[in-house]
Write an enzyme that holds these catalytic residues in place. Structure first.
Site, PDB file in Angstrom:
ATOM      1  N   GLU A   1       5.849   8.377  -3.777  1.00  0.00           N
ATOM      2  CA  GLU A   1       4.442   8.251  -4.167  1.00  0.00           C
ATOM      3  C   GLU A   1       4.016   9.474  -4.970  1.00  0.00           C
ATOM      4  O   GLU A   1       4.437  10.591  -4.661  1.00  0.00           O
ATOM      5  CB  GLU A   1       3.574   8.110  -2.911  1.00  0.00           C
ATOM      6  CG  GLU A   1       3.883   6.817  -2.163  1.00  0.00           C
ATOM      7  CD  GLU A   1       3.013   6.585  -0.930  1.00  0.00           C
ATOM      8  OE1 GLU A   1       2.194   7.467  -0.593  1.00  0.00           O
ATOM      9  OE2 GLU A   1       3.171   5.518  -0.301  1.00  0.00           O
TER      10      GLU A   1
ATOM     11  N   ASP B   1       0.825  -1.223   0.000  1.00  0.00           N
ATOM     12  CA  ASP B   1       0.000   0.000   0.000  1.00  0.00           C
ATOM     13  C   ASP B   1       0.856   1.268   0.000  1.00  0.00           C
ATOM     14  O   ASP B   1       0.344   2.355  -0.209  1.00  0.00           O
ATOM     15  CB  ASP B   1      -0.888  -0.021   1.257  1.00  0.00           C
ATOM     16  CG  ASP B   1      -1.934   1.090   1.272  1.00  0.00           C
ATOM     17  OD1 ASP B   1      -2.558   1.328   0.218  1.00  0.00           O
ATOM     18  OD2 ASP B   1      -2.122   1.732   2.329  1.00  0.00           O
TER      19      ASP B   1
ATOM     20  N   HIS C   1      -1.838   3.823  -1.294  1.00  0.00           N
ATOM     21  CA  HIS C   1      -1.749   4.361   0.078  1.00  0.00           C
ATOM     22  C   HIS C   1      -3.150   4.691   0.639  1.00  0.00           C
ATOM     23  O   HIS C   1      -3.410   5.811   1.075  1.00  0.00           O
ATOM     24  CB  HIS C   1      -0.858   5.619   0.116  1.00  0.00           C
ATOM     25  CG  HIS C   1      -0.278   5.868   1.474  1.00  0.00           C
ATOM     26  ND1 HIS C   1       0.954   6.425   1.679  1.00  0.00           N
ATOM     27  CD2 HIS C   1      -0.772   5.628   2.727  1.00  0.00           C
ATOM     28  CE1 HIS C   1       1.200   6.531   2.967  1.00  0.00           C
ATOM     29  NE2 HIS C   1       0.159   6.051   3.628  1.00  0.00           N
TER      30      HIS C   1
HETATM   31  N1  NAD Z   1      -1.179   2.656   4.872  1.00  0.00           N
HETATM   32  C1  NAD Z   1      -1.732   3.649   5.496  1.00  0.00           C
HETATM   33  O1  NAD Z   1      -2.625   4.313   4.982  1.00  0.00           O
HETATM   34  C2  NAD Z   1      -1.298   3.986   6.890  1.00  0.00           C
HETATM   35  C3  NAD Z   1      -2.202   4.607   7.774  1.00  0.00           C
HETATM   36  C4  NAD Z   1      -1.783   4.845   9.093  1.00  0.00           C
HETATM   37  C5  NAD Z   1      -0.482   4.506   9.480  1.00  0.00           C
HETATM   38  N2  NAD Z   1       0.388   3.956   8.592  1.00  0.00           N
HETATM   39  C6  NAD Z   1       1.752   3.582   8.983  1.00  0.00           C
HETATM   40  O2  NAD Z   1       1.680   2.386   9.754  1.00  0.00           O
HETATM   41  C7  NAD Z   1       2.832   2.295  10.604  1.00  0.00           C
HETATM   42  C8  NAD Z   1       2.387   1.883  12.005  1.00  0.00           C
HETATM   43  O3  NAD Z   1       1.539   2.874  12.555  1.00  0.00           O
HETATM   44  P1  NAD Z   1       1.196   2.867  14.120  1.00  0.00           P
HETATM   45  O4  NAD Z   1       0.229   3.970  14.375  1.00  0.00           O
HETATM   46  O5  NAD Z   1       0.851   1.489  14.541  1.00  0.00           O
HETATM   47  O6  NAD Z   1       2.629   3.257  14.712  1.00  0.00           O
HETATM   48  P2  NAD Z   1       3.146   3.080  16.201  1.00  0.00           P
HETATM   49  O7  NAD Z   1       4.198   4.101  16.382  1.00  0.00           O
HETATM   50  O8  NAD Z   1       2.007   3.003  17.153  1.00  0.00           O
HETATM   51  O9  NAD Z   1       3.822   1.613  16.178  1.00  0.00           O
HETATM   52  C9  NAD Z   1       5.029   1.322  15.537  1.00  0.00           C
HETATM   53  C10 NAD Z   1       5.685   0.179  16.287  1.00  0.00           C
HETATM   54  O10 NAD Z   1       6.796  -0.295  15.536  1.00  0.00           O
HETATM   55  C11 NAD Z   1       7.865  -0.581  16.422  1.00  0.00           C
HETATM   56  N3  NAD Z   1       9.101  -0.569  15.657  1.00  0.00           N
HETATM   57  C12 NAD Z   1       9.711   0.515  15.095  1.00  0.00           C
HETATM   58  N4  NAD Z   1      10.789   0.110  14.398  1.00  0.00           N
HETATM   59  C13 NAD Z   1      10.846  -1.241  14.529  1.00  0.00           C
HETATM   60  C14 NAD Z   1      11.718  -2.227  14.018  1.00  0.00           C
HETATM   61  N5  NAD Z   1      12.734  -1.907  13.223  1.00  0.00           N
HETATM   62  N6  NAD Z   1      11.498  -3.519  14.348  1.00  0.00           N
HETATM   63  C15 NAD Z   1      10.453  -3.862  15.143  1.00  0.00           C
HETATM   64  N7  NAD Z   1       9.580  -2.960  15.651  1.00  0.00           N
HETATM   65  C16 NAD Z   1       9.773  -1.670  15.331  1.00  0.00           C
HETATM   66  C17 NAD Z   1       7.753   0.511  17.479  1.00  0.00           C
HETATM   67  O11 NAD Z   1       8.429   0.161  18.674  1.00  0.00           O
HETATM   68  C18 NAD Z   1       6.233   0.604  17.659  1.00  0.00           C
HETATM   69  O12 NAD Z   1       5.757  -0.293  18.646  1.00  0.00           O
HETATM   70  C19 NAD Z   1       3.493   3.672  10.535  1.00  0.00           C
HETATM   71  O13 NAD Z   1       4.623   3.578   9.703  1.00  0.00           O
HETATM   72  C20 NAD Z   1       2.441   4.565   9.905  1.00  0.00           C
HETATM   73  O14 NAD Z   1       3.013   5.621   9.191  1.00  0.00           O
HETATM   74  C21 NAD Z   1      -0.008   3.674   7.315  1.00  0.00           C
END
Ligand code: NAD
Length: 397
Positions: free
Chosen positions: A258, A253, A281
């Site tokens: 992008e 996604d 996305h």
């Molecule tokens: N596709 C979409 O439309 C969309 C929408 C919302 C969020 N996102 C993306 O989804 C991702 C997750 O969002 P979230 O709100 O759950 O974030 P979050 O910050 O709540 O959680 C991220 C987790 O990843 C862990 N982490 C970071 N680097 C790591 C690594 N190298 N190995 C293992 N764990 C690791 C962190 O400790 C944390 O627990 C983000 O990158 C965000 O930008 C995408």
């Protein structure tokens, strides 16, 4: 009190702000820097999405502006440092689309497990390809979640309800939800998972985090999902493993680069593979998420402007006072230098005023203190605080 909301922000935001006494002006498009400068006099709250840039020049010219709401997840369209220096709070909606992402990921896992991308393609080509070959139920399969934050944990709960065995790996200490099992290394997770789904954040250290070595460690014929950040995955390596058949299917996604606008051309090394679901996305893009973002951000703006709460502000020190008390509230945003609290406490003591609540937080050279007191400070005392060298602003409620 006036709010200007740009870029088709959901009506839930309008309802929330109007209920709090704001006059709301809605515009469907974004505004350029010059247009914003012209529009902002008399505006206290500004709402934008990702296409309006709130630059230092805009902030310098917007003397009535109190707060900016980014009705989306990202905040890099706003000059956060300048906003903080001017005492303008910035808010966003970091969790409002969590459920939407989870539902898309679940849909994709099932679609890939049942080979839906290929099946629907054949049907559109006019070919009846009825076969169970390579199609599986997800019940009893192992889902490996990498990054167990907001999205990862909610995916864990929903996937478990569908009958997945859930394992996860996170660099931070995260408690397991339900019967999910935490694994100590990424390698362990890759070796046991039938589906690997990435939900790590976009910290710089995660660039290129998942590449050829990680795909090679995945189980043969496993599925791979990335709805986190484009830059964390080497998509050339993913393509190689899809073409070789080691990875059975993938859903992606997010991409390293992008397209900016609706209808812009898109390219990726993953185009043209019939076992890959590509989406623009849209993980968090649902009507429900838009509505949730609408009221969530509007509520944060209103609570800041009307009660002094900086809860979830991305650029000011966070102080979350209770709802307005029967007494009187003072909020003082100040440079974080010694003696501010002593001066403030002396001001209340000299006035014979009883402080019933005092909350302080500091961040990046700024301090924010909220005081609830039995009596309001006199105009003279307030003027003295506002004129102090350390003061950015002092407000009363
Ligand atoms: N596709 C979409 O439309 C969309 C929408 C919302 C969020 N996102 C993306 O989804 C991702 C997750 O969002 P979230 O709100 O759950 O974030 P979050 O910050 O709540 O959680 C991220 C987790 O990843 C862990 N982490 C970071 N680097 C790591 C690594 N190298 N190995 C293992 N764990 C690791 C962190 O400790 C944390 O627990 C983000 O990158 C965000 O930008 C995408």
């Amino acid at each position: 009190m006036k709010a200007l909301l740009l870029e088709n922000i959901h009506p839930a935001a309008v309802e929330t702000l109007e209920a709090r006494g704001y006059e709301v002006e809605l515009r469907s498009g974004s505004l350029s820097e010059d247009e914003l400068i012209e529009a902002l006099p008399g505006v206290h709250l500004l709402g934008v999405r990702s296409n309006t840039n709130v630059t230092a020049k805009v902030l310098d010219a917007a003397s009535d502006l109190v707060a900016v709401g980014c009705f989306c997840i990202g905040t890099n369209q706003v000059d956060l440092k300048t906003a903080a220096a001017k005492g303008v709070a910035v808010f966003n909606a970091p969790y409002s689309n969590t459920r939407s992402v989870v539902e898309l990921v679940i849909a994709e896992i099932i679609a890939l497990a049942r080979r839906l991308p290929e099946k629907t393609q054949r049907m559109h080509e006019g070919v009846w390809d009825k076969s169970a070959k390579g199609s599986h139920e997800v019940r009893g399969r192992t889902l490996g979640i990498v990054g167990y934050g907001n999205i990862g944990t909610q995916l864990s709960t929903v996937a478990e309800a569908l009958g997945f065995n859930v394992v996860f790996y996170d660099t931070a200490d995260r408690p397991a939800h339900g019967t999910a099992r935490r694994l100590r290394t990424l390698r362990e997770l890759l070796e046991v998972s039938d589906v690997v789904s990435l939900h790590v954040d976009g910290r710089p250290g995660n660039a290129g985090f998942f590449g050829a070595a990680e795909f090679a460690q995945m189980k043969r014929r496993a599925l791979f999902i990335n709805a986190s950040r484009g830059m964390v995955v080497d998509y050339e390596a993913l393509r190689d493993h899809l073409v070789s058949g080691h990875i059975a299917g993938a859903a992606v996604d997010v991409f390293p680069a992008e397209p900016k606008a609706q209808g812009d051309p898109f390219d990726s090394v993953l185009r043209g593979l019939d076992n890959v679901i590509l989406t623009p996305h849209i993980g968090g893009s649902t009507q429900e998420a838009q509505e949730e973002i609408g009221w969530f951000v509007a509520e944060k703006l209103a609570r800041f402007a009307l009660e002094g709460s900086t809860a979830l502000s991305v650029n000011l020190p966070v102080v979350q006072p209770p709802e307005l008390p029967a007494g009187h509230r003072l909020g003082l945003l100040h440079h974080n230098v010694p003696g501010v609290l002593a001066d403030l406490n002396a001001t209340f003591a000299e006035a014979g005023d009883n402080v019933v609540l005092q909350l302080l937080s500091t961040k990046d050279g700024l301090g924010y203190v909220v005081i609830d007191a039995a009596e309001p400070l006199s105009t003279a005392a307030l003027d003295r605080l506002r004129a102090a060298e350390y003061a950015v602003w002092a407000r009363t409620w």
